[in-house]
Design an enzyme around this catalytic site. Structure first.
Site, PDB file in Angstrom:
ATOM      1  N   CYS A 173       0.826  -1.208   0.000  1.00  0.00           N
ATOM      2  CA  CYS A 173       0.000   0.000   0.000  1.00  0.00           C
ATOM      3  C   CYS A 173       0.859   1.257   0.000  1.00  0.00           C
ATOM      4  CB  CYS A 173      -0.973  -0.014   1.167  1.00  0.00           C
ATOM      5  SG  CYS A 173      -0.216  -0.213   2.797  1.00  0.00           S
ATOM      6  N   TYR A 174       1.767   1.386   0.958  1.00  0.00           N
ATOM      7  CA  TYR A 174       2.618   2.574   0.995  1.00  0.00           C
ATOM      8  C   TYR A 174       3.495   2.703  -0.262  1.00  0.00           C
ATOM      9  CZ  TYR A 174       1.526   3.017   6.026  1.00  0.00           C
ATOM     10  OH  TYR A 174       0.905   3.164   7.248  1.00  0.00           O
TER      11      TYR A 174
END
Length: 310
Positions: free
Chosen positions: A118-119
């Site tokens: 995600c990041y």
């Protein structure tokens, strides 16, 4: 008439697996296979299931994802791994379709696809086009900061914020203070960096969504790198992209704050370039759903590329 492709979701009871199942459950162009609770840890049943599938979606912890791949004997089985087990592994195609013009076809042709973290999705989306354009040096001393919804911590963190002790859950938590988070190698490799970036993650008392930011100083950038040129490079790179949009100058000027929940429930991501030209300060920002473009949405986008190529 041949049967629709069979999609095995291994780990369908986890946060990402549940959302993938939800996104796919009404689809008529595929069949979904999951295992009942009593069989989820049965190696023989998992082996039978994964080898019977056309495509396996792995929504598992890293070690379990590696074990699942080791069970595959059928050369026809194609894999989308949502864990971080294979994101920097040779032979695995990185499942970020907007990363390069060639990436969608590479994904469509692949047998092993690693879904981005995600990041890293936000960091790579911002940095790779700028590094490739020569506007940000590959060895720039980068510090990346991101705030996610608590769902990014999986079921234990969701239970902490939504269970009986929710009233005592912290409103904001900064973590990874030892700067040894698992995501920097993924960011470095796929953003085209020669140095490991500093990455400082955090989560807040909201369920899902991410705001990721990267601060730059023009005095450390090549001549010609400016707020305007960086924004223009991102706009060129994502022109025509369905799920990634770049704020133009007028939209950026009208943006006073960024809401991490803006794209919740979608597979969309908004990128912005802000700053103070007089001081030579530039801020790159990405907003997206950690459970959407940062997980289940990206997995389904990659699945659709495989299905379209079948």
């Amino acid at each position: 008439m041949s049967n629709p492709p069979l999609i095995f979701i291994d780990g369908d009871q986890g946060t990402t697996g549940l959302l993938i199942h939800e996104r796919l459950r009404d689809r008529k162009d595929l069949r979904i296979l999951t295992l009942p609770a009593a069989e989820r840890k049965d190696a023989q049943r998992r082996a039978e299931a994964i080898n019977s599938a056309d495509i396996a979606l792995l929504c598992l912890p890293d070690a379990a994802a590696r074990e699942a791949v080791a069970l595959i004997e059928n050369p026809r089985v194609r894999v989308i791994d949502a864990s971080s087990a294979h994101r920097t592994s040779p032979g695995w195609v990185y499942g970020f379709p907007e990363m390069t013009p060639e990436q969608p076809q590479a994904i469509a042709n692949a047998h092993r696809i690693s879904n981005p973290g995600c990041y890293p999705t936000g960091a790579i989306a911002l940095l790779r086009p700028l590094v490739q354009a020569g506007l940000v040096p590959a060895d720039y001393p980068l510090s990346i900061h991101a705030v996610s919804g608590y769902s990014g911590g999986g079921r234990p963190q969701v239970e902490q914020y939504e269970g009986p002790e929710a009233a005592s859950a912290a409103p904001f938590v900064l973590y990874g203070l030892g700067l040894q988070h698992k995501h920097p190698p993924e960011m470095q490799l796929h953003a085209g960096l020669t140095q490991r970036p500093i990455f400082l993650p955090a989560y807040g008392a909201f369920r899902q969504g991410i705001v990721l930011s990267i601060a730059l100083q023009t005095r450390l950038l090549p001549a010609g790198s400016s707020l305007e040129s960086l924004r223009a490079a991102l706009q060129r790179h994502y022109a025509g992209a369905r799920h990634v949009k770049v704020l133009d100058a007028e939209q950026s000027a009208a943006t006073a704050q960024l809401d991490p929940t803006r794209h919740n429930g979608s597979n969309d991501m908004t990128l912005g370039v802000f700053g103070n030209p007089a001081e030579g300060h530039i801020l790159l920002c990405a907003v997206f759903d950690n459970l959407g473009k940062g997980a289940s949405g990206a997995a389904v986008q990659n699945l659709d590329l495989l299905l379209a190529a079948a």
